[in-house]
Scaffold this motif. Structure first.
Motif, short mmCIF file in Angstrom:
data_model
loop_
_atom_site.label_atom_id
_atom_site.label_comp_id
_atom_site.label_asym_id
_atom_site.label_seq_id
_atom_site.Cartn_x
_atom_site.Cartn_y
_atom_site.Cartn_z
N ARG A 175 0.87 -1.17 0.00
CA ARG A 175 0.00 0.00 0.00
C ARG A 175 0.90 1.22 0.00
O ARG A 175 1.79 1.34 0.85
CB ARG A 175 -0.89 -0.03 1.25
N ILE A 176 0.69 2.15 -0.92
CA ILE A 176 1.66 3.23 -1.10
C ILE A 176 0.96 4.47 -1.66
O ILE A 176 -0.12 4.38 -2.25
CB ILE A 176 2.79 2.78 -2.06
N SER A 177 1.58 5.63 -1.44
CA SER A 177 1.07 6.87 -2.04
C SER A 177 1.84 7.15 -3.32
O SER A 177 2.95 6.63 -3.52
CB SER A 177 1.23 8.04 -1.07
N THR A 178 1.30 7.99 -4.17
CA THR A 178 1.94 8.31 -5.45
C THR A 178 3.31 8.95 -5.23
O THR A 178 4.31 8.57 -5.86
CB THR A 178 1.05 9.26 -6.27
N ASP A 180 5.40 8.84 -2.65
CA ASP A 180 6.42 7.94 -2.11
C ASP A 180 6.89 6.95 -3.15
O ASP A 180 8.07 6.59 -3.19
CB ASP A 180 5.87 7.21 -0.88
N CYS A 181 5.97 6.46 -3.97
CA CYS A 181 6.35 5.50 -4.99
C CYS A 181 7.30 6.15 -6.01
O CYS A 181 8.29 5.55 -6.41
CB CYS A 181 5.11 4.97 -5.70
N SER A 183 9.31 8.77 -5.47
CA SER A 183 10.59 9.13 -4.87
C SER A 183 11.45 7.91 -4.55
O SER A 183 12.67 7.95 -4.64
CB SER A 183 10.37 9.95 -3.59
N VAL A 184 10.81 6.79 -4.23
CA VAL A 184 11.55 5.58 -3.85
C VAL A 184 11.84 4.69 -5.05
O VAL A 184 12.96 4.21 -5.24
CB VAL A 184 10.79 4.79 -2.77
N PHE A 185 10.82 4.46 -5.85
CA PHE A 185 10.98 3.51 -6.95
C PHE A 185 11.09 4.21 -8.32
O PHE A 185 11.26 3.55 -9.34
CB PHE A 185 9.81 2.53 -6.97
N GLY A 186 10.98 5.55 -8.34
CA GLY A 186 11.18 6.31 -9.56
C GLY A 186 10.10 6.15 -10.60
O GLY A 186 10.36 6.32 -11.80
N LYS A 187 8.88 5.83 -10.19
CA LYS A 187 7.80 5.67 -11.17
C LYS A 187 6.46 5.95 -10.52
O LYS A 187 6.30 5.83 -9.29
CB LYS A 187 7.79 4.26 -11.74
N LYS A 188 5.51 6.34 -11.33
CA LYS A 188 4.16 6.59 -10.83
C LYS A 188 3.48 5.25 -10.59
O LYS A 188 3.53 4.36 -11.45
CB LYS A 188 3.38 7.42 -11.86
N PRO A 189 2.85 5.06 -9.42
CA PRO A 189 2.29 3.74 -9.12
C PRO A 189 1.01 3.43 -9.89
O PRO A 189 0.20 4.31 -10.16
CB PRO A 189 2.00 3.83 -7.62
N THR A 203 3.56 -6.62 -4.99
CA THR A 203 2.58 -6.10 -5.93
C THR A 203 1.82 -4.94 -5.29
O THR A 203 1.31 -5.07 -4.17
CB THR A 203 1.57 -7.20 -6.33
N ILE A 204 1.76 -3.82 -5.96
CA ILE A 204 0.99 -2.68 -5.45
C ILE A 204 -0.50 -3.01 -5.54
O ILE A 204 -1.03 -3.26 -6.62
CB ILE A 204 1.29 -1.39 -6.26
#
Length: 401
Positions: A175-178, A180-181, A183-189, A203-204
């Motif tokens: 579970r994640i916010s846009t 944070d995803c 900034s951490v994973f470098g892509k829009k969730p 898996t998101i």
């Protein structure tokens, strides 16, 4: 059993011969009980902060790291996005990401394999008072690595089914916010995307802008997860004694002195609750005194019934018990009806403007009010009945009672 049978017959005759008087007696008691509930609620609410919805704290914050051994203390200012160590040096987010925690910063309990059995023992120790945990940690030893949140809760009264299923899942989901995803994973969730966390693929499943950081189920925490802090929630706010007992268990299990216990209810709050019950008791006494006058009036209409029982050989003690049991039955029934009306029709509309009514009017409050109401009514009405039956039928006729 015979006493109850006679009492019910007595009530039946009363209803048949004086239905309006009986209805007035019952309705007046119901109205009075509802007034008592309102008085108790408003007095208690008047002495609370208007925005306080939860009574008392019920969270133990436990730091598992050896932060006293840390050579530098890093703090984060969310507004300006920078970090300051104990010597006043300022670091950007990019600079701090390369710093490693000093050796010994993580205690043995910080490692997941050591933490889980201790947490299971702690949950068992709390028993029915355990509500849930929130775990904050990271997947490497970098000071600035993002904190991941995980938790295990049995209290699901205020969360959606989707979130409940998520918390109790055994799958590698996230579970994640846009923000944070990105900034951490470098892509829009996007729901269904796969991301790597601690060498495991997740898996998101939920995108939630109201959370900060990344949330994963307790049962799917990666093995290299390092725990910094945990928050343990109890069902009920702890008394000072309970908090002390739980604190000793925390020291024993987690080998740390770095934790915050819930604050006990302040003295003012306890005094406010006592004031609410005190004023409620005073109102009840005044109400019962007025009802006793009504009941005395009711008894004068039953002189013939009293005379017949007296002539048939019934002792004054037995007559007293018949009338007292009759009164007690009406008290219980009218209180029950008043409680039903108040709780189903009045409480929720009032709570819209006075939300603390939902705190004040608990099962404990209802029981205390019933106890005061019942005891006071029985004592005062017993005096009224005793005064009535102390006279003979002839004396009552002469006095005009």
């Amino acid at each position: 059993m015979r006493l109850l049978s006679i009492t019910f017959k007595n009530i039946k005759k009363f209803i048949q011969h004086k239905p309006f008087l009986f209805a007035f007696l019952v309705i007046s008691q119901i109205v009075c009980v509802i007034v008592v509930f309102l008085v108790c609620g408003f007095v208690d609410n008047a002495n609370r902060e208007s925005k306080v919805i939860q009574e008392g704290a019920n969270i133990f914050w436990i730091n598992l790291t050896n932060y006293e051994e840390l050579e530098y203390s890093i703090s984060y200012n969310g507004e300006n996005t920078y970090y300051i160590d104990s010597e006043g040096n300022v670091y950007t987010k990019e600079e701090i990401a390369d710093l490693k925690c000093p050796e010994g910063y993580f205690s043995d309990v910080c490692y997941l394999k050591n933490f889980k059995p201790k947490m299971e023992e702690f949950i068992k120790f709390l028993g029915d008072n355990y509500s849930g945990i929130a775990i904050f940690g990271q997947v490497d030893d970098k000071v600035a690595s993002i904190s991941f949140l995980s938790g295990l809760s049995k209290d699901e009264s205020e969360i959606s089914k989707e979130l409940s299923d998520f918390n109790n899942s055994n799958k590698n989901i996230m579970r994640i916010s846009t923000s944070d995803c990105e900034s951490v994973f470098g892509k829009k969730p996007v729901v269904g995307d796969k991301v790597n966390l601690g060498g495991q693929e997740y898996t998101i499943s939920i995108i939630d802008e109201d959370i900060a950081g990344i949330d994963i189920p307790y049962n799917s925490i990666p093995d290299n997860f390092l725990i910094n802090t945990i928050a343990v929630y109890t069902v009920e706010p702890c008394t000072p004694k309970e908090a002390a007992e739980i604190s000793e268990k925390i020291k024993e299990l987690f080998q740390t002195e770095n934790f915050d216990t819930p604050e006990p209810r302040v003295l003012d709050e306890v005094q406010n609750i006592q004031l609410a019950y005190g004023i409620t008791a005073a109102v009840i006494i005044m109400i019962i005194l007025n009802i006793s006058r009504v009941y005395s009036y009711v008894l004068t209409y039953r002189k013939k019934t009293f005379a017949i029982m007296n002539i048939c050989g019934a002792s004054k003690r037995k007559i007293f018990l018949i009338y007292l049991v009759e009164l007690m039955l009406t008290l219980i029934v009218t209180f029950g009806i008043a409680l039903l009306i108040f709780h189903t029709l009045i409480l929720q509309p009032i709570a819209v403007s006075y939300p603390n009514f939902l705190i004040s009017m608990t099962s404990q409050t209802y029981l205390i009010i019933f106890g005061i109401y019942f005891v006071v009514a029985v004592l005062i009405m017993s005096l009224t009945i005793s005064r009535f039956i102390s006279k003979s039928a002839v004396e009552m006729e002469r006095s005009g009672d």
